[in-house]
Scaffold this active site. Sequence first.
Site, mmCIF file in Angstrom:
data_model
loop_
_atom_site.group_PDB
_atom_site.id
_atom_site.type_symbol
_atom_site.label_atom_id
_atom_site.label_comp_id
_atom_site.label_asym_id
_atom_site.label_seq_id
_atom_site.Cartn_x
_atom_site.Cartn_y
_atom_site.Cartn_z
ATOM 1 N N HIS A 41 24.655 34.149 34.114
ATOM 2 C CA HIS A 41 24.067 34.973 35.184
ATOM 3 C C HIS A 41 23.308 36.131 34.533
ATOM 4 O O HIS A 41 23.861 36.878 33.729
ATOM 5 C CB HIS A 41 25.163 35.504 36.108
ATOM 6 C CG HIS A 41 25.789 34.443 36.969
ATOM 7 N ND1 HIS A 41 25.130 33.865 38.035
ATOM 8 C CD2 HIS A 41 26.992 33.842 36.904
ATOM 9 C CE1 HIS A 41 25.930 32.966 38.598
ATOM 10 N NE2 HIS A 41 27.062 32.925 37.933
ATOM 11 N N PHE B 47 39.787 34.404 45.057
ATOM 12 C CA PHE B 47 39.584 35.802 45.413
ATOM 13 C C PHE B 47 39.135 35.877 46.877
ATOM 14 O O PHE B 47 38.043 35.396 47.211
ATOM 15 C CB PHE B 47 38.542 36.421 44.487
ATOM 16 C CG PHE B 47 38.716 35.974 43.064
ATOM 17 C CD1 PHE B 47 37.736 35.233 42.418
ATOM 18 C CD2 PHE B 47 39.902 36.209 42.383
ATOM 19 C CE1 PHE B 47 37.913 34.770 41.130
ATOM 20 C CE2 PHE B 47 40.082 35.750 41.089
ATOM 21 C CZ PHE B 47 39.089 35.031 40.463
ATOM 22 N N ASP C 162 37.454 36.824 49.726
ATOM 23 C CA ASP C 162 36.282 37.637 50.085
ATOM 24 C C ASP C 162 35.755 37.161 51.424
ATOM 25 O O ASP C 162 36.501 36.609 52.238
ATOM 26 C CB ASP C 162 35.214 37.497 48.984
ATOM 27 C CG ASP C 162 34.581 36.103 49.009
ATOM 28 O OD1 ASP C 162 33.351 36.005 48.881
ATOM 29 O OD2 ASP C 162 35.331 35.133 49.185
ATOM 30 N N ASP D 22 36.994 28.853 42.467
ATOM 31 C CA ASP D 22 36.445 29.969 43.249
ATOM 32 C C ASP D 22 35.013 30.281 42.819
ATOM 33 O O ASP D 22 34.102 30.381 43.647
ATOM 34 C CB ASP D 22 37.318 31.207 43.074
ATOM 35 C CG ASP D 22 36.722 32.408 43.767
ATOM 36 O OD1 ASP D 22 35.733 32.967 43.251
ATOM 37 O OD2 ASP D 22 37.199 32.765 44.856
ATOM 38 N N ASP E 276 29.337 30.428 43.863
ATOM 39 C CA ASP E 276 27.969 30.126 43.399
ATOM 40 C C ASP E 276 27.330 29.086 44.318
ATOM 41 O O ASP E 276 26.163 29.193 44.692
ATOM 42 C CB ASP E 276 27.987 29.602 41.951
ATOM 43 C CG ASP E 276 28.312 30.705 40.953
ATOM 44 O OD1 ASP E 276 28.695 30.387 39.813
ATOM 45 O OD2 ASP E 276 28.202 31.902 41.313
HETATM 46 N N1 LIG Z 1 35.641 34.875 45.873
HETATM 47 C C1 LIG Z 1 34.644 35.466 45.200
HETATM 48 N N2 LIG Z 1 34.065 36.567 45.732
HETATM 49 C C2 LIG Z 1 33.057 37.136 45.031
HETATM 50 C C3 LIG Z 1 32.595 36.654 43.800
HETATM 51 C C4 LIG Z 1 31.543 37.527 43.409
HETATM 52 C C5 LIG Z 1 30.694 37.483 42.191
HETATM 53 N N3 LIG Z 1 31.139 36.556 41.207
HETATM 54 C C6 LIG Z 1 30.098 36.018 40.380
HETATM 55 C C7 LIG Z 1 30.180 36.578 39.048
HETATM 56 C C8 LIG Z 1 30.660 35.670 38.191
HETATM 57 C C9 LIG Z 1 31.011 34.441 38.863
HETATM 58 O O1 LIG Z 1 30.547 33.329 38.145
HETATM 59 C C10 LIG Z 1 30.314 34.553 40.190
HETATM 60 O O2 LIG Z 1 29.049 33.965 40.086
HETATM 61 C C11 LIG Z 1 31.412 38.485 44.404
HETATM 62 N N4 LIG Z 1 32.330 38.223 45.349
HETATM 63 C C12 LIG Z 1 32.498 38.820 46.660
HETATM 64 O O3 LIG Z 1 31.554 38.162 47.508
HETATM 65 C C13 LIG Z 1 31.057 39.092 48.471
HETATM 66 C C14 LIG Z 1 29.588 39.295 48.180
HETATM 67 O O4 LIG Z 1 28.876 38.167 48.682
HETATM 68 P P1 LIG Z 1 27.289 38.351 48.982
HETATM 69 O O5 LIG Z 1 27.165 39.472 50.006
HETATM 70 O O6 LIG Z 1 26.879 37.001 49.524
HETATM 71 O O7 LIG Z 1 26.641 38.703 47.664
HETATM 72 C C15 LIG Z 1 31.844 40.371 48.281
HETATM 73 O O8 LIG Z 1 33.036 40.315 49.043
HETATM 74 C C16 LIG Z 1 32.190 40.283 46.794
HETATM 75 O O9 LIG Z 1 33.348 41.065 46.483
HETATM 76 C C17 LIG Z 1 33.213 35.486 43.264
HETATM 77 O O10 LIG Z 1 32.874 34.941 42.189
HETATM 78 N N5 LIG Z 1 34.237 34.937 44.011
#
Ligand SMILES: Nc1nc2c(c(CN[C@H]3C=C[C@H](O)[C@@H]3O)cn2[C@@H]2O[C@H](COP(=O)(O)O)[C@@H](O)[C@H]2O)c(=O)[nH]1
Length: 354
Positions: A59, A248, A250, A327, A332
Amino acid sequence: MPFVQPRSDAAERVLASAQFISAHSGDVSVPEDGVRQAAQEIMGQMTRTGYSTAEWKKHALLPSVADSAALEWIFVADALNFSFWPTRARREEQYTVTLDGVAYRGYWSLCAAINRALREGIDMTDAQCLADMTLERLAHVFRTDDPRTQEPIPMLDDRLQVVREAGQVLLVKYGGRFANVVAECAGSAQRLVELVVRDFASFRDEHQFAGQTVCLYKRAQILVADVWACFEGRGLGCFDDIDHITMFADYRVPQALCHFGALQYSPRLRAHLEQSEAAVRRGDAPDMLPSGHPWEVEIRGNSIWAVQRIRQHILDAGTSVNAILLDFYLWDYAKEHAADMSAIPIHHTRSIFY
Ligand SMILES: Nc1nc2c(c(CN[C@H]3C=C[C@H](O)[C@@H]3O)cn2[C@@H]2O[C@H](COP(=O)(O)O)[C@@H](O)[C@H]2O)c(=O)[nH]1
């Protein structure tokens, strides 16, 4: 006999909470046939793309080198990793940070803002800088430079409290460095989760549900997961119990789980979520679920449980995968297939926990 840090069961408490929530949910469920189908489809796609921790550093905005500076970057990013969903329907009006000519929204806007601040000499990875943060300076860090943007980053005041607390605790208890928190966990992911939720109140993602205290620990667990992924399970990212970490909870991954059929909402909950999204599309305020609302806890807890069930199906089929990789893959996937999922509503809660 050297003092051995007591082990922790923090991630096991999250899993037990998720199972309890799922067993006591009235409006969210984890259909077994959907779990089975999702497991087959996700495992097939992950196998084809060779999904691994190596994806993490691909990323553009994430640290590309696994060193101590990356640890401090991951800490401040996951301290602020919450609540990015927009209140404007038109993309060009949504909160955006532009870096190197690329416009970032959602979680990626946070990463872009941190990287822009670092380039400008505001050291967001320095504990003293965080402890001394002011509202004016943080507003500058999260400023948007696109005149079409009609909304600021959500929860700026809360973000200020979060970074000041994080900086102060790092200074007082850990010599100003998150690397010292990692060192103290002695290679246990669950111990690291425990230390973070014990010492940094903003990570203490706990709620009352059906008469019980339930632990969801989303930001504490993704903090550990990001360290593990960045270091590809080696050196400072080597945790002997990493497979205990759960999904996680979210607002984005539940959307993907619904898309795959592994999470289901009752008609009344689905109607509520759809009406709230329709309100935002009309330019009205969303019909938010307060943090800790039973429906919000049901969505988050069942999401954790659904990923656990998917993982079990994949393990039963003889393939090794943990909840973190599932997750990250689902998150992604949700970002890449946003158009296919536009009919699946997210829930609107403003919370510092996710
Ligand atoms: N379950 C889960 N929630 C995650 C992530 C990530 C970022 N992870 C990236 C980094 C390395 C990894 O490879 C992922 O590519 C952010 N969030 C949550 O999402 C929401 C944001 O969404 P939107 O508004 O659409 O951008 C917000 O609650 C944020 O806390 C994850 O990975 N898993």
